[in-house]
Enzyme design. Structure first.
Site, PDB file in Angstrom:
ATOM      1  N   CYS A 136      53.757   5.384  17.593  1.00 19.69           N
ATOM      2  CA  CYS A 136      53.231   4.306  18.327  1.00 19.69           C
ATOM      3  C   CYS A 136      53.721   3.240  17.539  1.00 19.69           C
ATOM      4  O   CYS A 136      52.414   2.996  16.565  1.00 19.69           O
ATOM      5  CB  CYS A 136      51.766   4.397  18.815  1.00 19.69           C
ATOM      6  SG  CYS A 136      51.190   2.981  19.643  1.00 19.69           S
ATOM      7  N   CYS A 139      50.694   0.385  17.690  1.00 16.47           N
ATOM      8  CA  CYS A 139      49.469   0.791  16.956  1.00 16.47           C
ATOM      9  C   CYS A 139      49.527   0.541  15.602  1.00 16.47           C
ATOM     10  O   CYS A 139      48.764   0.072  15.034  1.00 16.47           O
ATOM     11  CB  CYS A 139      49.031   2.238  17.391  1.00 16.47           C
ATOM     12  SG  CYS A 139      49.169   2.717  18.980  1.00 16.47           S
ATOM     13  N   ASP A 140      50.538   1.035  15.071  1.00 19.38           N
ATOM     14  CA  ASP A 140      50.898   0.979  13.482  1.00 19.38           C
ATOM     15  C   ASP A 140      51.830   0.194  12.824  1.00 19.38           C
ATOM     16  O   ASP A 140      52.037   0.162  11.641  1.00 19.38           O
ATOM     17  CB  ASP A 140      51.134   2.607  13.244  1.00 19.38           C
ATOM     18  CG  ASP A 140      50.117   3.439  13.514  1.00 19.38           C
ATOM     19  OD1 ASP A 140      48.992   3.015  13.661  1.00 19.38           O
ATOM     20  OD2 ASP A 140      50.433   4.470  13.927  1.00 19.38           O
TER      21      ASP A 140
END
Ligand code: FAD
Ligand code: NAP
Length: 314
Positions: A136, A139-140
């Site tokens: 992701c 997300c990261d």
């Protein structure tokens, strides 16, 4: 405290399919309960710009899903934060058990559990998951400011993730097993024009390389699919973007599936092999897997559930 809730229509899943089913079932006065699952809002909460949702030239995925949730709630859907861990479809009313301890019984159920990211299945991928290996980018990606990053895959997700990651990374290497991408033309065009992205064609990820103390990635070994030659590429982050598999755990032993686990529905319908059980969205769709098609199927499922309940009034 453990409780039992009964509803005419239980919707499992809170992506575009689930929330659209909620809007339609609510407007049919069915007072549906929707259980959100571990990822409220579904897959679009893991992306940034969405440019193909009709009516919005550009909208952020998480924002769109908050709007869909509000819409379903405003129409009368009861939205519950819970995860269904067991579903008994052997007799009506159907029974679903939630992690919260609540038991849900229902006269019809709409399955909208969507899909989840696939992994390569390498031991080294597993070892560094959460420590340099991710599925992701939204997300990261932020953790890799100024670093070199690898993205694996050749579809829309891989290309979008590679483009997004150029916001942080000094260089993004896109490793694809063929020499042709399956992403949309407009995305391929953006990718090719982006100087920070280097495609590595005809290669597969062989191993994620890293250090143990502290656990972290230092690079990858990639293998040429024709020559077998191994090359090492330095990187701090590895993003696996090789597609998604249907989240069919609740029903894979009781409903017919095909094409790698997608729930089979009747032609032009969301009806499954069990009367009163409807399936919508990525859970059933090996072909299009889009937000708008999922929403369309959510609408169909609610209309079909309404008709089913009218015909089976006890
Ligand atoms: P999902 O969005 O997958 O949602 C599934 C829901 O089911 C989740 O809320 C989850 O919590 C819930 N759930 C699962 N198991 C349980 C359980 N046991 N109990 C309760 N709930 C459960 N499509 C586009 O059209 N445009 C785009 O720009 C676009 N970009 C994308 C970018 C990325 C990075 C990804 C991964 C996908 C993208 N897609 C895009 C595809 C799109 O996100 C999907 O087609 C769509 O989200 C599918 O909707 P869905 O409702 O079927 O399921
Ligand atoms: P996808 O379209 O299935 O593409 C998966 C990619 O990963 C393919 O290029 C595939 O290679 C590669 N791959 C698969 N298994 C692999 C393995 N074991 N090793 C190496 N490579 C592997 O998946 P996706 O990109 O996640 O997209 C899923 C769906 O969501 C699609 O319908 C897509 O259109 C949709 N989506 C839409 C948007 C958008 O509209 N902007 C954005 C993201 C996703 P091959 O090409 O060789 O098969």
């Amino acid at each position: 405290m453990a409780e039992t809730r009964h509803t005419k229509v239980l919707i499992i899943g809170s992506g575009p399919a689930g929330y659209t089913a909620g809007v339609y079932a609510s407007r049919a006065m069915l007072e549906p309960i929707l259980v959100q699952g571990i990822e409220p809002g579904g897959q679009l909460t893991t992306t940034t710009e969405v440019e193909n949702w009709p009516g919005d030239t550009e909208v952020q995925g998480p924002e769109l899903m908050v709007r869909m949730e509000e819409h379903a709630r405003a129409m009368g859907t009861e939205i519950i934060s819970d995860i269904i861990n067991d579903l008994d479809l052997s007799k009506r009313p159907f029974t679903a058990k939630g992690d919260s301890g609540t038991t849900y019984t229902c006269d019809a159920v709409i399955l909208a559990t969507g899909a989840r990211a696939k992994w390569l299945g390498l031991p080294s991928e597993d070892k560094f998951k959460g420590f340099g290996v991710s599925a992701c980018a939204t997300c990261d990606g932020f953790f890799y400011r100024g670093q070199e990053i690898i993205v694996v895959g050749g579809g829309n997700t891989a290309v979008e993730e590679a483009l997004f990651l150029t916001n942080f990374a000094s260089k993004v290497t896109l490793v694809h097993r063929r020499d042709e991408l399956r992403a949309e033309k407009i995305l391929i065009d953006r990718l090719m024009k982006n100087e920070k992205i280097v495609p590595v064609w005809d290669h597969v990820l062989e191993e994620v390389v890293g250090e143990d103390n502290p656990l972290g990635v230092t690079g990858v070994k990639v293998k040429h699919v024709k020559t077998g030659e191994i090359t090492e590429i330095p990187a701090k982050g590895v993003f696996v973007a090789i597609g998604h598999a249907p989240a069919n755990e609740l029903v894979k032993d009781v409903l017919e599936t095909h094409m790698g686990g997608y729930v089979v529905t009747k032609p032009d319908s969301t009806e499954t092999s069990i009367p009163g059980v409807f399936a919508a969205g990525d859970l059933t769709d090996h072909k299009y897997r889009q937000a708008v098609t999922s929403a369309g199927m959510g609408c169909m499922a609610a209309l079909e559930a309404e008709r089913f309940l009218a015909e089976h009034e006890d």
